[in-house]
Design a protein around this motif. Structure first.
Motif, short mmCIF file in Angstrom:
data_model
loop_
_atom_site.label_atom_id
_atom_site.label_comp_id
_atom_site.label_asym_id
_atom_site.label_seq_id
_atom_site.Cartn_x
_atom_site.Cartn_y
_atom_site.Cartn_z
N TYR A 35 23.39 -91.34 20.79
CA TYR A 35 22.39 -90.86 19.69
C TYR A 35 21.52 -91.68 19.49
O TYR A 35 21.90 -92.91 19.06
N GLU A 36 20.12 -91.54 19.91
CA GLU A 36 19.22 -92.37 19.57
C GLU A 36 18.77 -92.42 17.81
O GLU A 36 18.55 -91.44 17.48
N ILE A 37 18.84 -93.52 17.33
CA ILE A 37 18.70 -93.53 16.10
C ILE A 37 17.23 -93.65 15.72
O ILE A 37 16.46 -94.34 16.10
N PRO A 38 16.72 -92.68 14.75
CA PRO A 38 15.26 -92.43 14.43
C PRO A 38 14.83 -93.67 13.44
O PRO A 38 15.60 -94.49 12.83
N ALA A 39 13.59 -93.90 13.56
CA ALA A 39 12.90 -95.03 12.83
C ALA A 39 13.08 -94.85 11.54
O ALA A 39 13.04 -93.53 10.88
N GLY A 40 13.44 -95.71 10.51
CA GLY A 40 13.54 -95.62 9.21
C GLY A 40 15.12 -95.33 8.73
O GLY A 40 15.53 -95.15 7.71
N ILE A 41 15.90 -95.14 9.95
CA ILE A 41 17.34 -94.78 9.61
C ILE A 41 18.23 -96.13 10.00
O ILE A 41 18.00 -96.40 11.00
N THR A 42 19.21 -96.45 9.46
CA THR A 42 20.18 -97.36 9.73
C THR A 42 21.57 -96.86 9.69
O THR A 42 22.25 -96.06 8.83
N ILE A 43 22.21 -97.02 10.92
CA ILE A 43 23.83 -96.47 11.04
C ILE A 43 24.48 -97.71 11.25
O ILE A 43 24.19 -98.77 11.88
N VAL A 44 25.66 -97.53 10.43
CA VAL A 44 26.71 -98.93 10.77
C VAL A 44 28.01 -98.05 10.92
O VAL A 44 28.47 -97.12 10.42
N THR A 45 28.95 -98.67 11.90
CA THR A 45 30.26 -98.29 12.02
C THR A 45 30.94 -99.26 11.62
O THR A 45 31.47 -100.32 12.41
N PRO A 46 31.50 -99.45 10.36
CA PRO A 46 32.61 -100.45 9.96
C PRO A 46 33.86 -100.36 10.59
O PRO A 46 34.46 -101.14 10.77
N LYS A 47 34.30 -98.94 10.85
CA LYS A 47 35.47 -98.96 11.65
C LYS A 47 35.39 -97.96 12.82
O LYS A 47 34.06 -97.04 12.79
N PRO A 48 36.07 -97.90 13.98
CA PRO A 48 35.61 -96.79 14.73
C PRO A 48 35.76 -95.34 14.60
O PRO A 48 35.19 -94.46 15.11
N THR A 49 36.34 -95.18 13.59
CA THR A 49 36.41 -93.79 13.01
C THR A 49 35.47 -93.45 11.70
O THR A 49 35.59 -92.33 10.96
N GLU A 50 34.56 -94.25 11.47
CA GLU A 50 33.70 -93.98 10.21
C GLU A 50 32.32 -94.59 10.73
O GLU A 50 32.05 -95.55 11.35
N ILE A 51 31.20 -93.70 10.27
CA ILE A 51 29.95 -93.85 10.44
C ILE A 51 29.17 -93.77 9.25
O ILE A 51 29.47 -92.91 8.37
N VAL A 52 28.34 -94.88 8.80
CA VAL A 52 27.75 -94.82 7.58
C VAL A 52 26.05 -94.61 7.86
O VAL A 52 25.52 -95.60 8.51
N VAL A 53 25.50 -93.53 7.32
CA VAL A 53 24.03 -93.35 7.92
C VAL A 53 23.17 -93.60 6.60
O VAL A 53 23.55 -93.17 5.53
N SER A 54 22.12 -94.54 6.74
CA SER A 54 21.63 -94.75 5.48
C SER A 54 19.89 -95.00 5.79
O SER A 54 19.62 -95.24 6.72
N GLY A 55 19.35 -94.81 4.58
CA GLY A 55 17.74 -94.97 4.59
C GLY A 55 17.29 -94.65 3.17
O GLY A 55 17.94 -94.36 2.24
#
Length: 177
Positions: free
Chosen positions: A115-135
């Motif tokens: 999944y290509e991350i769009p501009a202005g969005i930050t994605i972090v994966t603290p664990k392999p089963t968690e995704i945090v989308v922020s912007g």
């Protein structure tokens, strides 16, 4: 009368808001956003707050009144605090990892999903089963989270898939013998 629209949007310190015609520009520590207000609504900045009023009492103007006020409030909150959505991945072998500027998802298909991350969005994966989308843009953060969830939505039998954190999945009973 719109209960939401009646309240002015307070602009906190460190955030500047300018109203030029139908355009509202908000600048803060996290970035800058702008919103073009529909022509049925009048926006003005006074006393450190942005107020929204309908031009007339037509159904459409009253409908857009509260919506426009909520959009302006989201701009102010976005440039000052930002927004984030948390996603959880459930299932054996289901995981997410960052691969450069892309999110690599293993969701039980024969191939991994990039999944290509769009501009202005930050994605972090603290664990392999968690995704945090922020912007800073609430609509874009929600849209990106929805697109990621769409790859493998949670199924009702075992609950496997990608779901929002805290989302309730209605579970079904399996086949009876």
């Amino acid at each position: 009368m719109s209960r939401v629209g009646k309240k002015p949007v307070p602009v906190p310190s460190g955030v500047t808001a300018t109203v030029t015609g139908q355009t509202v520009k908000v600048k803060g520590s996290k970035g800058e956003l702008q919103f073009v207000v529909p022509s049925q609504v009048v926006v003005e900045f006074k006393d450190g707050a942005v107020s929204v009023q309908p031009k007339d009492q037509s159904k459409q103007a009253r409908s857009l009144w509260g919506t426009s006020r909520a959009q302006v409030a989201n701009l102010v909150e976005g440039v000052s605090k930002g927004f984030e959505k948390k996603l959880e991945i459930t299932g054996v072998g289901y995981r997410a990892a960052m691969a450069g500027k892309a999110l690599k998802l293993s969701l039980g298909y024969s191939h991994d999903i990039e999944y290509e991350i769009p501009a202005g969005i930050t994605i972090v994966t603290p664990k392999p089963t968690e995704i945090v989308v922020s912007g800073i843009d609430r609509q874009r953060v929600g849209q990106v989270a929805a697109e990621i969830r769409e790859y493998r939505g949670p199924e009702p039998y075992k609950g496997k898939g990608v779901k929002y954190a805290g989302e309730f999945i209605f579970r079904k009973e399996g086949k009876k013998k």
